[in-house]
Enzyme design. Sequence first.
Site, short mmCIF file in Angstrom:
data_model
loop_
_atom_site.label_atom_id
_atom_site.label_comp_id
_atom_site.label_asym_id
_atom_site.label_seq_id
_atom_site.Cartn_x
_atom_site.Cartn_y
_atom_site.Cartn_z
NE ARG A 101 -2.84 0.34 3.41
CZ ARG A 101 -3.72 0.01 4.35
NH1 ARG A 101 -4.97 -0.12 4.05
NH2 ARG A 101 -3.34 -0.23 5.57
CB VAL A 137 -8.28 0.48 -4.93
CG1 VAL A 137 -9.26 0.39 -6.08
CG2 VAL A 137 -7.13 1.39 -5.30
CD GLU A 138 -3.45 -1.70 -2.65
OE1 GLU A 138 -2.68 -1.16 -1.84
OE2 GLU A 138 -3.07 -2.35 -3.61
N GLY A 139 -8.38 0.17 0.68
CA GLY A 139 -8.79 0.92 1.86
C GLY A 139 -9.27 2.29 1.42
#
Length: 812
Positions: free
Chosen positions: A381, A503-505
């Site tokens: 991330r 995306v990704e949180g």
Amino acid sequence: MVITSSIVWLFIFFVAIIVLFYKAVELRIATISLGIGLLVCTIFSNTAGVLLVIFWVFFVLLLALNIPEIRRNYISTQVLKFYKSVLPKISQTEQEAIDAGSVWWDGEIFSGNPEWDILRKNPKPKFSKEEQAFLDGPVNEVCEMTNEWEASHINHDLPQEVWDFVKAKGFFGMIIPKKYGGLEFSPLAVASVMSKIISRSGHLNSIIGVPNSLGPAELLLHYGTPEQRNDLLPKLASGEEIPCFALTGPHAGSDAAAMPDTGIICKGKFEGKEIIGMKLNFNKRYITLAPVATLVGLAFKLYDPDHLLGEKKEYGITCALIPSKTKGLEIGRRHLPPGVPFMNGTIIGKDIFVPLDYIIGGTEQAGKGWRMLVECLSAGRAISLPSGAMGGAKTGAWVTGAYTRVREQFNVPIAEFEGITEPLGRIAGNTYIITASLNTTAMAIGTGEKPAVISAIMKYHATELARKVSRDAMDIHGGKAVMLGPKNYLSTAHQASPVAITVEGANILTRSLIIFGQGAFRCHPFVLKEIAAIEEEDHDESLELFDQHFFNHVANTLSNASRSFILGLSKKFGDSPVVGETESYYKQINRFSAAFAFLTDVSMLVLGGSLKRKETLSARLGDILSSLYLASTSLKYYEDMGDKEADLPLVHWACQTLIFETQESFHQILSNFPNRIIAGLLRFLIFPTGRNIKGPLIETTLTIGNLISRNTSTRDNLCQGIYIKDEPTNHLAIMQNALELYEVVYPIKVEVMTARKKGLIEGQTLEELVAAAENASIITKEQVMQLLEYDKVTLDIINVDDFSEEELTKIH
Ligand SMILES: Cc1cc2nc3c(=O)[nH]c(=O)nc-3n(C[C@H](O)[C@H](O)[C@H](O)COP(=O)(O)OP(=O)(O)OC[C@H]3O[C@@H](n4cnc5c(N)ncnc54)[C@H](O)[C@@H]3O)c2cc1C
């Protein structure tokens, strides 16, 4: 007289306490020092008796704290009892998120007294020869091969030759070790490849991002069995297998752990043989690369109702790798992400029976999927999305800076208008913050750090800052950026900016819940130790450990309160590891780190578990942590890079902005803190001389805006690493050539226009004017050619596309 003397002694007593706390003097030494002070006071002063009694009572209490038996049996026992009764049960998924990754510079900020050497000894950004050659070779080549307009607006895909090239050159295996056929690049190199690619094509960046971020390769590397690694990693590195990772579904978005997808351990037939396997049922959506994936990484909840594996009935979240051709797997329908409609779609599985050795790591890793995901997420991330943000922001800075020179209105380049230069300055400053933080973070990850909280900071702030850059760049370009077409080099990236935000949180969740929520546990110097002590089953051991950590915690809080107060009295107070232009920023970060640590402790004490629900406060606490992190990394990057003179205006803007934002976040928290008396006390200790830090002067913003609108080293340094190869399809090269031409030609143009104003020449069009100027020997023939060439180049840049009705039917 007695009253005056009492006030003086009271003052001396408090100053002594503040200084002792500021210096974080050990309890025993502090007690002895105060004892001696009291003795002197008693002998020499005519202080009022009552006050003296209060001093002595305080001293006796302090003395008692030095005797472990008294402290433990009368104080720590009671506090421990209280904590045991109120400590909320931490769920397994929360615990795994808390345990994930490592603590680095974020822990120093949380300590209240950052040890600058930890940041300063982080290696300088540097590529290996191989990495540099890859950036200059295959990356440039694939950029040249890619046509973003056609990929995103006509074909919704890249041409086969680009797919083949990307696979053949190892783009899908940048994080895979060489022994498995990968490129084994450093995190900095991966970030730099992705960043250069996005400066040409967001579409291509999305496709390369997944295999090099959290996905099957990363999971196999950390948790796969030797057989799985040997079999699959070479295939992933060569692109023979195209991976995707399916976690999200209609009922499991931000709360992915709530997924209803199941795997039931049972007997069944696989390839003609009766085996123990799993029956999978799942419904996944938003999965990047799904439509073209050959290997599906899948997260689901594993159950063993018939105890075929052992005692356990519920294993929990498990990760497996399923070949996409498995019978019953429905894959292929696509979603269309905005702007850059890269491969993304649904994956549905109904009663699919697969063997247990599809589980990543085999049955030993059954139920450990959530831990795998959160652990791997911490590094990925911090790299993949921030590198897209960096490339996008640099591109925005590069093209917009040039555009403001070549676009003229009211007879001058629009860069001459402060209204334009101000947002251009913001573009420059925000791009510097993203670049500095990503370079520093990538180098830390390269040394083995897996900073979970920092990765959340990076994900949130890099993508948010890039979105701001994109918005400013669009506004500065006006109609040029609003009309779609191949000549528009900004709008697809702008349309796609919400993708990185989601995306990704998703960002709101990341800011509200993760940055501070995870940080308060993970990075705090005492909280985890105290929790471990509370949860220790042996009572004596529990008490001893708790007593030790709790009192260190209290001492640390008091020390931070005192440091916050003293350092807040003057910008000159405190230490800095450097002298000169940036010295005061180090001091201010030290000051606000102390204030942040102090405010964190008081907030946790006053609000307890409800702090988690007060997302608006915890988001702002996270903002303080983030701003201090970004300011520190800006300073570190500035120290690391050679060209101090060119970069100084950028680091000034970045630090002044971030430190001002830090102050404002404190102010907002204190203004909204539920307990008003405590808020008043906090404000006194955090802002003893008021809220007097100003952001950058408008002049500072204009200076950096101007610097990137000219062909300067500041502009080159800021934007280095994007695709600027001089080839005819490259907008970035076209813009640079135009800017270079501007530097030569604009003074000539001014000469011609001045001659017209003075009535020395006449003419309506540029051609007429330059001809007249040449005739009047105001300019040379060569200058005429340069002027006409510049006019042609700028016309090409300011022109936008237009389409026939028929052409429009092919554009999406
Ligand atoms: C283009 C694209 C590609 C993707 N690729 C993949 C992939 O390859 N694999 C995969 O598994 N997933 C993928 N995803 C899914 C992505 O990770 C999810 O979209 C993301 O986790 C958010 O889930 P959601 O969209 O359902 O939003 P929701 O969970 O419905 O959230 C809605 C809003 O509520 C906010 N929110 C939720 N909870 C809280 C809270 N407690 N406090 C404050 N705010 C909160 C969120 O921030 C968001 O703003 C992709 C998504 C997109 C759009």
